[in-house]
Design a protein around this motif. Structure first.
Motif, mmCIF file in Angstrom:
data_model
loop_
_atom_site.group_PDB
_atom_site.id
_atom_site.type_symbol
_atom_site.label_atom_id
_atom_site.label_comp_id
_atom_site.label_asym_id
_atom_site.label_seq_id
_atom_site.Cartn_x
_atom_site.Cartn_y
_atom_site.Cartn_z
ATOM 1 N N MET A 256 30.239 -69.156 -137.281
ATOM 2 C CA MET A 256 31.611 -69.119 -137.778
ATOM 3 C C MET A 256 32.540 -68.661 -136.655
ATOM 4 S SD MET A 256 31.290 -65.810 -140.324
ATOM 5 C CE MET A 256 30.167 -64.479 -139.932
ATOM 6 N N LEU A 257 33.801 -68.917 -136.834
ATOM 7 C CA LEU A 257 34.765 -68.640 -135.775
ATOM 8 C C LEU A 257 34.754 -67.183 -135.308
ATOM 9 C CD1 LEU A 257 36.811 -70.148 -134.065
ATOM 10 C CD2 LEU A 257 38.573 -69.544 -135.735
ATOM 11 N N PRO A 258 34.677 -66.187 -136.206
ATOM 12 C CA PRO A 258 34.616 -64.809 -135.710
ATOM 13 C C PRO A 258 33.430 -64.561 -134.770
ATOM 14 C CG PRO A 258 35.133 -64.815 -138.036
ATOM 15 C CD PRO A 258 34.772 -66.231 -137.684
ATOM 16 N N THR A 259 32.294 -65.172 -135.057
ATOM 17 C CA THR A 259 31.124 -65.002 -134.195
ATOM 18 C C THR A 259 31.402 -65.558 -132.808
ATOM 19 O OG1 THR A 259 29.674 -65.198 -136.121
ATOM 20 C CG2 THR A 259 28.651 -65.413 -133.960
ATOM 21 N N HIS A 260 32.006 -66.744 -132.744
ATOM 22 C CA HIS A 260 32.325 -67.345 -131.453
ATOM 23 C C HIS A 260 33.348 -66.507 -130.684
ATOM 24 C CE1 HIS A 260 29.953 -70.884 -132.022
ATOM 25 N NE2 HIS A 260 30.619 -71.285 -133.087
ATOM 26 N N ALA A 261 34.341 -65.996 -131.374
ATOM 27 C CA ALA A 261 35.356 -65.158 -130.730
ATOM 28 C C ALA A 261 34.723 -63.891 -130.152
ATOM 29 C CB ALA A 261 36.458 -64.803 -131.731
ATOM 30 N N GLY B 156 36.479 -68.712 -126.712
ATOM 31 C CA GLY B 156 35.517 -68.757 -127.806
ATOM 32 C C GLY B 156 36.062 -69.446 -129.045
ATOM 33 N N VAL B 157 37.376 -69.385 -129.222
ATOM 34 C CA VAL B 157 38.020 -69.994 -130.385
ATOM 35 C C VAL B 157 38.389 -71.459 -130.122
ATOM 36 C CG1 VAL B 157 40.135 -69.931 -131.784
ATOM 37 C CG2 VAL B 157 38.904 -67.808 -131.279
ATOM 38 N N PHE B 158 38.747 -71.766 -128.883
ATOM 39 C CA PHE B 158 39.343 -73.063 -128.528
ATOM 40 C C PHE B 158 38.611 -74.299 -129.060
ATOM 41 C CE2 PHE B 158 39.695 -76.635 -125.519
ATOM 42 C CZ PHE B 158 41.035 -76.942 -125.709
ATOM 43 N N PRO B 159 37.293 -74.419 -128.896
ATOM 44 C CA PRO B 159 36.642 -75.657 -129.351
ATOM 45 C C PRO B 159 36.846 -75.972 -130.821
ATOM 46 C CG PRO B 159 35.195 -74.482 -127.861
ATOM 47 C CD PRO B 159 36.341 -73.544 -128.171
ATOM 48 N N ASP B 160 37.004 -74.955 -131.661
ATOM 49 C CA ASP B 160 37.152 -75.207 -133.088
ATOM 50 C C ASP B 160 38.560 -75.641 -133.483
ATOM 51 O OD1 ASP B 160 34.593 -75.009 -133.998
ATOM 52 O OD2 ASP B 160 34.747 -72.948 -134.728
ATOM 53 N N ASP C 109 24.364 -65.125 -139.617
ATOM 54 C CA ASP C 109 25.570 -65.295 -138.815
ATOM 55 C C ASP C 109 26.404 -64.009 -138.849
ATOM 56 O OD1 ASP C 109 27.578 -66.404 -137.287
ATOM 57 O OD2 ASP C 109 28.254 -67.831 -138.801
ATOM 58 N N LEU C 110 26.521 -63.418 -140.021
ATOM 59 C CA LEU C 110 27.251 -62.156 -140.146
ATOM 60 C C LEU C 110 26.565 -61.058 -139.345
ATOM 61 C CD1 LEU C 110 29.449 -60.389 -141.392
ATOM 62 C CD2 LEU C 110 27.970 -60.096 -143.399
ATOM 63 N N LEU C 111 25.249 -61.028 -139.381
ATOM 64 C CA LEU C 111 24.498 -60.040 -138.598
ATOM 65 C C LEU C 111 24.775 -60.224 -137.108
ATOM 66 C CD1 LEU C 111 22.409 -57.776 -138.376
ATOM 67 C CD2 LEU C 111 20.623 -59.543 -138.399
ATOM 68 N N LEU C 112 24.852 -61.472 -136.667
ATOM 69 C CA LEU C 112 25.150 -61.745 -135.268
ATOM 70 C C LEU C 112 26.546 -61.266 -134.909
ATOM 71 C CD1 LEU C 112 24.343 -62.985 -132.580
ATOM 72 C CD2 LEU C 112 25.037 -65.224 -133.466
ATOM 73 N N SER C 113 27.517 -61.508 -135.779
ATOM 74 C CA SER C 113 28.882 -61.026 -135.539
ATOM 75 C C SER C 113 28.909 -59.504 -135.406
ATOM 76 C CB SER C 113 29.814 -61.448 -136.683
ATOM 77 O OG SER C 113 30.184 -62.789 -136.584
ATOM 78 N N ALA C 114 28.234 -58.836 -136.325
ATOM 79 C CA ALA C 114 28.221 -57.371 -136.307
ATOM 80 C C ALA C 114 27.541 -56.842 -135.046
ATOM 81 C CB ALA C 114 27.502 -56.846 -137.548
#
Length: 204
Positions: free
Chosen positions: A1-6, A35-39, A134-139
């Protein structure tokens, strides 16, 4: 998800701190934006129009080298922006496909490889965008950032994590909401606008 990429782009940019601490802020902003740009292609050829897993990765080598040899705001920004865009494009391969309900694993398209002229199949190591993994990765990515960055970027990190939590909580409900919105809105759209509705919605 976008937050993960950012967060991934920003976490990668932390590598600039020991090399050029005076440009650490520039690197972090570049990592965030890259990190956001491609989306930004979400509604115009998603994971194809602005996703370049090969070309971004190749371009990242000379741009990061330029930032290391001639550290300046412009070179550091360019290097980490391109590197974060490359990281985004490559890591999308390890998530789910482009289907409306990626947990069903029905799509064989993760990211388009312009160099090879083909779609790369999803590996699904992280399940799908908005999955618990994915959330775990973001955290996990947020931890070193919160221990390192200062205001206002620390707030950006906290907002990204909050968005990730909310998105994960509602992720499985979104396809149903999208289906209903598309059913209501699409018949009212001008004919020249309808092709811009992503195929995954129109196919449903």
């Amino acid at each position: 998800m976008l937050p993960t990429h950012a967060l991934a782009g920003m976490a990668f940019a932390l590598s600039a701190t020991p090399v050029a601490p005076e440009f650490a802020g520039v690197a972090l902003v570049a990592g965030l934006l890259g990190g956001v740009f491609p989306d930004l292609d979400l509604y115009a050829g998603h994971r194809k129009s602005l996703h370049y897993p090969v070309y971004y990765s190749v371009l990242a080598v000379p741009t990061l080298a330029a930032a290391a040899v001639v550290p300046a705001a412009a070179t550091v920004f360019a290097g980490f922006f391109v590197a974060a865009a490359a990281l985004h494009s490559v890591t999308d391969v390890f998530g789910g496909g482009l289907e409306l309900r990626p947990w069903e694993a029905t799509s064989d398209r993760a990211v388009y490889d312009h160099h090879g002229g083909r779609w790369i199949a999803p590996r699904r190591w992280v399940g799908y965008d908005g999955s618990p993994s994915d959330l775990l990765l973001s955290a996990t990515l947020a931890v070193p950032l919160l221990l390192t960055v200062e205001a206002p970027l620390d707030r950006v990190v906290m907002v990204a994590v909050a968005v990730a939590v909310v998105y994960t909580a509602v992720r499985r409900l979104l396809p149903t909401v999208a289906d209903r919105l598309v059913d209501v809105v699409t018949p009212r759209l001008p004919d020249h606008v309808v092709p811009y509705v992503p195929p995954r919605y129109r196919d449903e």
